[in-house]
Design an enzyme around this catalytic site. Structure first.
Site, PDB file in Angstrom:
ATOM      1  CG  HIS A 313      -1.016   6.092  -0.758  1.00 31.38           C
ATOM      2  ND1 HIS A 313      -1.864   5.293  -0.047  1.00 31.38           N
ATOM      3  CD2 HIS A 313      -1.805   6.904  -1.507  1.00 31.38           C
ATOM      4  CE1 HIS A 313      -3.118   5.597  -0.352  1.00 31.38           C
ATOM      5  NE2 HIS A 313      -3.113   6.568  -1.239  1.00 31.38           N
ATOM      6  CG  ASP A 371      -2.353  13.609  -5.684  1.00 32.78           C
ATOM      7  OD1 ASP A 371      -2.456  13.157  -4.535  1.00 32.78           O
ATOM      8  OD2 ASP A 371      -3.335  13.906  -6.392  1.00 32.78           O
TER       9      ASP A 371
HETATM   10  C1  SDX Z   1      -3.872  11.110  -1.781  1.00 34.86           C
HETATM   11  O1  SDX Z   1      -5.550   7.906   1.594  1.00 34.86           O
HETATM   12  C2  SDX Z   1      -5.729   7.910   0.332  1.00 34.86           C
HETATM   13  O2  SDX Z   1      -6.158   6.938  -0.244  1.00 34.86           O
HETATM   14  C3  SDX Z   1      -5.426   9.222  -0.377  1.00 34.86           C
HETATM   15  C4  SDX Z   1      -5.534   9.219  -1.896  1.00 34.86           C
HETATM   16  C5  SDX Z   1      -6.959   9.037  -2.356  1.00 34.86           C
HETATM   17  O3  SDX Z   1      -7.155   8.620  -3.512  1.00 34.86           O
HETATM   18  O4  SDX Z   1      -7.876   9.414  -1.595  1.00 34.86           O
HETATM   19  O5  SDX Z   1      -4.721   8.194  -2.434  1.00 34.86           O
HETATM   20  C6  SDX Z   1      -5.070  10.559  -2.486  1.00 34.86           C
HETATM   21  O6  SDX Z   1      -4.038  11.854  -0.856  1.00 34.86           O
HETATM   22  C7  SDX Z   1      -2.507  10.634  -2.186  1.00 34.86           C
HETATM   23  C8  SDX Z   1      -1.370  11.208  -1.266  1.00 34.86           C
HETATM   24  C9  SDX Z   1      -1.067  12.647  -1.726  1.00 34.86           C
HETATM   25  N1  SDX Z   1      -0.149  13.305  -0.796  1.00 34.86           N
HETATM   26  C10 SDX Z   1       1.140  13.574  -1.120  1.00 34.86           C
HETATM   27  O7  SDX Z   1       1.679  13.204  -2.162  1.00 34.86           O
HETATM   28  C11 SDX Z   1       1.880  14.414  -0.084  1.00 34.86           C
HETATM   29  C12 SDX Z   1       3.274  13.831   0.161  1.00 34.86           C
HETATM   30  N2  SDX Z   1       3.097  12.509   0.828  1.00 34.86           N
HETATM   31  C13 SDX Z   1       3.195  12.517   2.289  1.00 34.86           C
HETATM   32  O8  SDX Z   1       2.666  13.643   2.913  1.00 34.86           O
HETATM   33  C14 SDX Z   1       2.774  11.152   2.873  1.00 34.86           C
HETATM   34  O9  SDX Z   1       3.360  10.178   2.108  1.00 34.86           O
HETATM   35  C15 SDX Z   1       1.304  10.839   2.997  1.00 34.86           C
HETATM   36  C16 SDX Z   1       0.543  11.873   3.735  1.00 34.86           C
HETATM   37  C17 SDX Z   1       0.683  10.646   1.670  1.00 34.86           C
HETATM   38  C18 SDX Z   1       1.186   9.510   3.769  1.00 34.86           C
HETATM   39  O10 SDX Z   1       1.629   9.775   5.036  1.00 34.86           O
HETATM   40  P1  SDX Z   1       1.616   8.629   6.185  1.00 34.86           P
HETATM   41  O11 SDX Z   1       0.954   7.420   5.773  1.00 34.86           O
HETATM   42  O12 SDX Z   1       1.171   9.246   7.448  1.00 34.86           O
HETATM   43  O13 SDX Z   1       3.079   8.248   6.223  1.00 34.86           O
HETATM   44  P2  SDX Z   1       4.123   9.004   7.093  1.00 34.86           P
HETATM   45  O14 SDX Z   1       3.969  10.487   6.927  1.00 34.86           O
HETATM   46  O15 SDX Z   1       4.095   8.435   8.459  1.00 34.86           O
HETATM   47  O16 SDX Z   1       5.453   8.586   6.322  1.00 34.86           O
HETATM   48  C19 SDX Z   1       6.181   7.493   6.728  1.00 34.86           C
HETATM   49  C20 SDX Z   1       7.617   7.983   6.660  1.00 34.86           C
HETATM   50  C21 SDX Z   1       7.850   9.256   7.504  1.00 34.86           C
HETATM   51  O17 SDX Z   1       9.207   9.229   7.897  1.00 34.86           O
HETATM   52  P3  SDX Z   1       9.517   8.691   9.439  1.00 34.86           P
HETATM   53  O18 SDX Z   1       8.738   9.616  10.360  1.00 34.86           O
HETATM   54  O19 SDX Z   1       9.017   7.256   9.464  1.00 34.86           O
HETATM   55  O20 SDX Z   1      11.010   8.817   9.575  1.00 34.86           O
HETATM   56  O21 SDX Z   1       7.931   8.355   5.300  1.00 34.86           O
HETATM   57  C22 SDX Z   1       8.231   9.743   5.240  1.00 34.86           C
HETATM   58  C23 SDX Z   1       7.681  10.380   6.503  1.00 34.86           C
HETATM   59  O22 SDX Z   1       8.458  11.517   6.857  1.00 34.86           O
HETATM   60  N3  SDX Z   1       7.555  10.265   4.068  1.00 34.86           N
HETATM   61  C24 SDX Z   1       8.094  11.102   3.184  1.00 34.86           C
HETATM   62  C25 SDX Z   1       7.105  11.301   2.212  1.00 34.86           C
HETATM   63  N4  SDX Z   1       6.014  10.598   2.526  1.00 34.86           N
HETATM   64  C26 SDX Z   1       6.294   9.957   3.680  1.00 34.86           C
HETATM   65  N5  SDX Z   1       9.306  11.687   3.131  1.00 34.86           N
HETATM   66  C27 SDX Z   1       9.520  12.505   2.067  1.00 34.86           C
HETATM   67  N6  SDX Z   1       8.633  12.748   1.095  1.00 34.86           N
HETATM   68  C28 SDX Z   1       7.407  12.153   1.137  1.00 34.86           C
HETATM   69  N7  SDX Z   1       6.531  12.382   0.171  1.00 34.86           N
END
Ligand code: SDX
Length: 440
Positions: A313, A371
């Site tokens: 998140h 989720d």
């Molecule tokens: C919702 O914003 C909100 O409030 C949203 C929400 C709401 O109520 O409105 O809470 C609802 O959208 C919840 C999130 C649902 N999405 C997912 O579950 C999809 C999987 N999660 C990822 O796509 C990710 O965690 C996000 C999109 C949710 C957050 O992404 P960020 O904040 O941009 O973080 P990031 O992608 O920069 O991640 C930081 C690191 C990265 O690695 P590095 O580039 O630093 O090496 O963590 C890794 C990412 O690759 N990472 C993951 C991961 N989530 C982040 N690696 C593997 N699996 C994951 N799920």
């Protein structure tokens, strides 16, 4: 532009650029991070800040929802989500988000009656559904029909009229459930079921989805309470992608129905509200706990686009409080529908346990989010995965309309117009410098 009273900190933020120092006011928040007001930066220093994905940017001031990502706290208008999920109901939460405080019994009774009386849709809207293929994703119908509402409710398009704004928010929340249910019925080839005024919002949604012309759906208090809690948990979440989309669309003066349709579009993405469908599909693909290691390795592999859906998140660097509540509801709902040992729930719990012991997830502070467990409950209630994000959208109409109202009523509100870091061509003369590639 009108100024606003601010809670200024004593010291200012100092920025030195090309040996010149600039000072900017810092505003203290009621809770959480303060902000540096850099709105004058470009005019005094001819430079922009750069923050793709807005990781360190506050786009607005808001009094609606507070999140503490480190501690895993979520509050609507100051009330902890755990308390609201236990003691309130969705329509009371809608009223709280939009009006700022809990309604008294008389106000709540009146508000529920107003919402109930807006659940019907103009009869012609049925024609919109006929235009979709039967296998269209229900979110495609939500986007299309929500935007179309502006052509049917032209008496609530004037965003400068407080009464019209309030009426529009009631119509959007009330009709979102009817549209969502119709999208479901259309996708399974069943005729639409009208709402009933003697049912609560959540009971009505279950009735419109699961009753049919041959048989009335028997509403179970356990399932309608679980439905209502899911709506409460998804109602608002500060300036997430879809809410920011609604605010940006609304800042141009677009009508409320068009703004909410824009929010529905943004929510659909698998990185956002589409993650609940993607998370269940991922669990079904993993199949058994034996495969967990393989998928965790995929999630950790930078070269692999696979992400653990329902994990991570932007704000929560701790367990999402909503996921905790949903995890606790899972077994109760499964027991009620006669699923004693759901292999998918067992897999989800095993996956969470193993992932949270992994260095990769610990270092990046990746926890289950809202989720991760919601799909297990919704599937147990009887919804297909394609309906999960529709349900999220119905709930989020509360937050979208509350945030839209707050933005319109903000005296310093202006059209949102970010700038950019331009790294394209320098000036060119029209002529020979054409592309050498033979495909495009
Ligand atoms: C919702 O914003 C909100 O409030 C949203 C929400 C709401 O109520 O409105 O809470 C609802 O959208 C919840 C999130 C649902 N999405 C997912 O579950 C999809 C999987 N999660 C990822 O796509 C990710 O965690 C996000 C999109 C949710 C957050 O992404 P960020 O904040 O941009 O973080 P990031 O992608 O920069 O991640 C930081 C690191 C990265 O690695 P590095 O580039 O630093 O090496 O963590 C890794 C990412 O690759 N990472 C993951 C991961 N989530 C982040 N690696 C593997 N699996 C994951 N799920």
């Amino acid at each position: 532009m009108r100024e606003k009273k601010r809670n200024l900190t004593k010291n200012k933020a100092k920025l030195s650029i090309n040996n010149k120092t600039y000072e900017f006011p810092i505003y203290k928040s009621t809770e959480g991070e303060s902000v540096i007001d850099i709105s004058k930066l470009h005019s005094i220093a001819n430079i922009f800040t750069y923050d793709p994905g807005f990781t360190s940017t506050a786009s607005c001031e808001s009094k609606i929802t507070f999140i503490d990502g480190e501690k895993g706290i979520l509050r609507y208008r100051g009330y902890d989500i755990e308390e609201l999920a236990k003691k309130s109901d969705f329509i009371e939460v809608v009223n709280l988000l939009i009006y700022g405080d809990l309604p008294n019994n008389k106000q709540l009774k009146k508000y529920k009656r107003l919402i109930t009386r807006h659940t019907l849709l103009h009869d012609q809207i049925i024609n919109f559904f006929q235009g979709f293929r039967r296998d269209a994703h229900p979110m495609a119908m939500m986007v299309g029909v929500m935007g179309a509402l502006s052509s049917f409710y032209q008496d609530t398009l004037d965003i400068h009229d407080a009464h019209q704004r309030q009426e529009a928010t009631r119509r959007i929340v009330a009709k979102s459930a009817t549209i969502g249910a119709m999208a479901y019925k259309y996708s399974i080839g069943q005729s639409f079921v009208s709402p009933k005024n003697n049912l609560s919002f959540s009971e009505n949604f279950l009735h419109m989805c699961f009753s049919n012309t041959a048989e009335e759906y028997k509403i179970s208090p356990i399932l309608s309470k679980a439905m209502d809690t899911i709506f409460i948990l998804h109602a608002d979440h500060e300036q997430n992608a879809s809410t920011s989309t609604v605010r940006l669309a609304g800042s141009s003066g677009a009508n409320p129905f068009a703004c909410i349709a824009a929010g529905v579009s943004s929510l659909w993405g698998p990185a956002h509200g589409g993650a609940n469908q993607a998370a269940l599909e991922m669990l079904e693909e993993i199949g058994t706990s034996k495969n967990i290691r393989k998928y965790l390795n995929k999630a950790k592999n930078k070269k692999d686009p696979f992400k653990l859906m329902g994990f991570g998140h932007r704000v929560y660097k701790n367990y999402d409080p909503r996921a905790k509540i949903l995890k606790n509801i899972c077994q109760k709902v499964l027991n009620h529908v006669g699923i004693k040992n759901d292999p998918i729930l067992k897999l989800a719990i095993d996956l969470e346990k193993i992932a949270l012991r992994e260095k990769y997830f610990i270092d990046k502070k990746l926890y289950p989010n809202v989720d991760f467990y919601s799909g297990i409950i919704l599937r147990a209630i009887g919804f297909p995965p394609e309906m999960f994000t529709v349900i999220f959208a119905i709930a989020r109409t509360a937050g979208w309309t509350a945030q839209w109202t707050e933005m319109i009523e903000d005296p310093i509100q202006k059209i949102g117009r970010p700038r950019q870091l331009y790294t394209g061509n320098k000036p060119l003369k029209y002529g020979k410098n054409r592309s050498k590639k033979n495909t495009r």
